[in-house]
Design a protein around this motif. Structure first.
Motif, PDB file in Angstrom:
ATOM      1  N   ILE A  10       0.826  -1.223   0.000  1.00 16.00           N
ATOM      2  CA  ILE A  10       0.000   0.000   0.000  1.00 16.00           C
ATOM      3  C   ILE A  10       0.857   1.269   0.000  1.00 16.00           C
ATOM      4  CG2 ILE A  10      -1.711   1.316   1.304  1.00 16.00           C
ATOM      5  CD1 ILE A  10      -2.875  -1.401   2.191  1.00 16.00           C
ATOM      6  N   PRO A  11       1.784   1.445   0.965  1.00 16.35           N
ATOM      7  CA  PRO A  11       2.592   2.677   0.929  1.00 16.35           C
ATOM      8  C   PRO A  11       3.548   2.735  -0.255  1.00 16.35           C
ATOM      9  CG  PRO A  11       3.366   1.205   2.669  1.00 16.35           C
ATOM     10  CD  PRO A  11       2.074   0.632   2.159  1.00 16.35           C
ATOM     11  N   VAL A  12       4.051   1.584  -0.688  1.00 18.82           N
ATOM     12  CA  VAL A  12       4.971   1.575  -1.831  1.00 18.82           C
ATOM     13  C   VAL A  12       4.241   2.033  -3.097  1.00 18.82           C
ATOM     14  CG1 VAL A  12       6.316   0.084  -3.350  1.00 18.82           C
ATOM     15  CG2 VAL A  12       6.523  -0.163  -0.881  1.00 18.82           C
ATOM     16  N   ALA A  13       3.014   1.526  -3.301  1.00 17.80           N
ATOM     17  CA  ALA A  13       2.238   1.929  -4.473  1.00 17.80           C
ATOM     18  C   ALA A  13       1.927   3.425  -4.435  1.00 17.80           C
ATOM     19  CB  ALA A  13       0.945   1.116  -4.543  1.00 17.80           C
ATOM     20  N   ALA A  14       1.598   3.938  -3.247  1.00 19.21           N
ATOM     21  CA  ALA A  14       1.314   5.370  -3.116  1.00 19.21           C
ATOM     22  C   ALA A  14       2.550   6.198  -3.438  1.00 19.21           C
ATOM     23  CB  ALA A  14       0.830   5.670  -1.699  1.00 19.21           C
ATOM     24  N   MET A  15       3.725   5.749  -2.994  1.00 16.80           N
ATOM     25  CA  MET A  15       4.967   6.458  -3.275  1.00 16.80           C
ATOM     26  C   MET A  15       5.259   6.475  -4.773  1.00 16.80           C
ATOM     27  SD  MET A  15       8.810   5.570  -1.922  1.00 16.80           S
ATOM     28  CE  MET A  15       8.900   4.079  -2.941  1.00 16.80           C
ATOM     29  N   GLU A  16       5.050   5.332  -5.434  1.00 18.32           N
ATOM     30  CA  GLU A  16       5.294   5.263  -6.874  1.00 18.32           C
ATOM     31  C   GLU A  16       4.392   6.223  -7.647  1.00 18.32           C
ATOM     32  OE1 GLU A  16       7.010   1.664  -9.114  1.00 18.32           O
ATOM     33  OE2 GLU A  16       5.220   1.003  -8.073  1.00 18.32           O
ATOM     34  N   LEU A  17       3.125   6.266  -7.279  1.00 17.39           N
ATOM     35  CA  LEU A  17       2.192   7.161  -7.957  1.00 17.39           C
ATOM     36  C   LEU A  17       2.600   8.624  -7.780  1.00 17.39           C
ATOM     37  CD1 LEU A  17      -1.238   5.462  -7.127  1.00 17.39           C
ATOM     38  CD2 LEU A  17      -0.135   5.621  -9.368  1.00 17.39           C
ATOM     39  N   ALA A  18       3.047   8.963  -6.564  1.00 20.39           N
ATOM     40  CA  ALA A  18       3.456  10.342  -6.304  1.00 20.39           C
ATOM     41  C   ALA A  18       4.679  10.722  -7.138  1.00 20.39           C
ATOM     42  CB  ALA A  18       3.755  10.520  -4.816  1.00 20.39           C
ATOM     43  N   ILE A  19       5.641   9.817  -7.246  1.00 22.29           N
ATOM     44  CA  ILE A  19       6.853  10.092  -8.025  1.00 22.29           C
ATOM     45  C   ILE A  19       6.529  10.230  -9.508  1.00 22.29           C
ATOM     46  CG2 ILE A  19       9.080   9.150  -8.738  1.00 22.29           C
ATOM     47  CD1 ILE A  19       9.209   7.817  -5.954  1.00 22.29           C
ATOM     48  N   GLN A  20       5.674   9.324 -10.015  1.00 30.05           N
ATOM     49  CA  GLN A  20       5.299   9.393 -11.424  1.00 30.05           C
ATOM     50  C   GLN A  20       4.565  10.691 -11.736  1.00 30.05           C
ATOM     51  OE1 GLN A  20       3.106   5.799 -12.129  1.00 30.05           O
ATOM     52  NE2 GLN A  20       4.881   4.471 -11.807  1.00 30.05           N
TER      53      GLN A  20
END
Length: 263
Positions: A10-20
């Motif tokens: 969950i937090p990893v996916a949120a981090m990826e979306l923010a970076i993209q």
């Protein structure tokens, strides 16, 4: 492990979306080069973390017998080309020229997503241990099977390492130097086995490694037919095999012969 993997995802996916989102921002072009480069590094590390979490989740599913397959007619050559295109940037960063021999269509009854996952794991392995060297991928039709070969020219493996590289959490080289959880090849073996196929490896220290995957193009139906045919042959052989006389009946037979005057 399954619960932990979900919670990490969950937090990893949120981090990826923010970076993209940041990298796609119209203002990103005006940012200093070092900022954009740093964001690129964070994005790649985020992808690597996502990949590791996904591996943990898959191992948990395999252990629980919950690895589902969605079977359809899939072109193995098209899968190889799609995965190679998706990983093109990683090949460039690793300075690994990629040679593809995937022109001929090889269609089988397989799970496309799982095939992409298995191939990605094999290419990850080749990039990790063969950085700076060519990598070759071949697709061919061999009789009733589809054949996939991934060959690197990296550090290679000693003969005594080969039997254990498909086990969970096994490392053929120092994880401190090469990283990873030691799950990629285990997942490859489980996926290939679930599709009714097999994976073999040939390797030599200093020469490189060649992984060969054979998959029945008829999919699991082929394996089921083979098992049924084998069971029928076994049953037929049992039915026509000569039967020895029962020892418990011989005394009765002799007694009967004595009573009627034959002995």
């Amino acid at each position: 492990m399954m619960v932990a993997s979900h919670e990490l995802n969950i937090p990893v996916a949120a981090m990826e979306l923010a970076i993209q989102k940041l990298l796609r921002d119209e203002r990103a072009a005006a940012w200093p080069e070092d900022v954009r480069r740093t964001l690129g590094v964070v994005e790649r590390q985020g992808w690597q973390l996502t990949h590791l979490v996904a591996q943990m989740l898959d191992v948990a599913r395999i252990h629980a017998g919950q690895m589902l397959l969605v079977l359809a007619d899939v072109d193995l050559a098209a899968v190889v080309r799609a995965v190679a295109e998706r990983l093109a940037e990683r090949f460039e960063r690793a300075r690994c020229p990629l040679s593809l021999q995937a022109v001929t269509s090889v269609v089988g009854r397989w799970d496309r997503g799982r095939l992409e996952q298995a191939l990605t794991c094999l290419l990850d392995n080749a990039l990790k241990f063969g950085a700076g060297k060519p990598i070759e991928v071949e697709v061919a039709r061999r009789g009733a099977n589809g054949r996939l070969v991934v060959r690197d020219h990296g550090i290679g493996l000693a003969p005594d390492q080969l039997p254990r590289i498909f086990r969970r959490f096994e490392h053929a080289a120092s994880p401190l130097q090469y990283g990873g959880l030691g799950l990629g090849l285990f997942i490859v073996r489980e996926i290939v086995s679930a599709l009714g196929g097999q994976v073999d490896v040939e390797s030599a220290v200093g020469v490189g490694s060649t992984f060969a995957v054979e998959l029945p193009r008829a999919g699991l139906a082929s394996r089921a037919r083979e098992a049924t045919a084998h069971a029928r042959r076994s049953a037929r052989n049992r039915s026509i095999a000569p039967r020895a006389a029962s020892p418990s009946r011989r005394p009765m037979s002799n007694a009967w012969r004595t009573r009627v005057g034959f002995v």
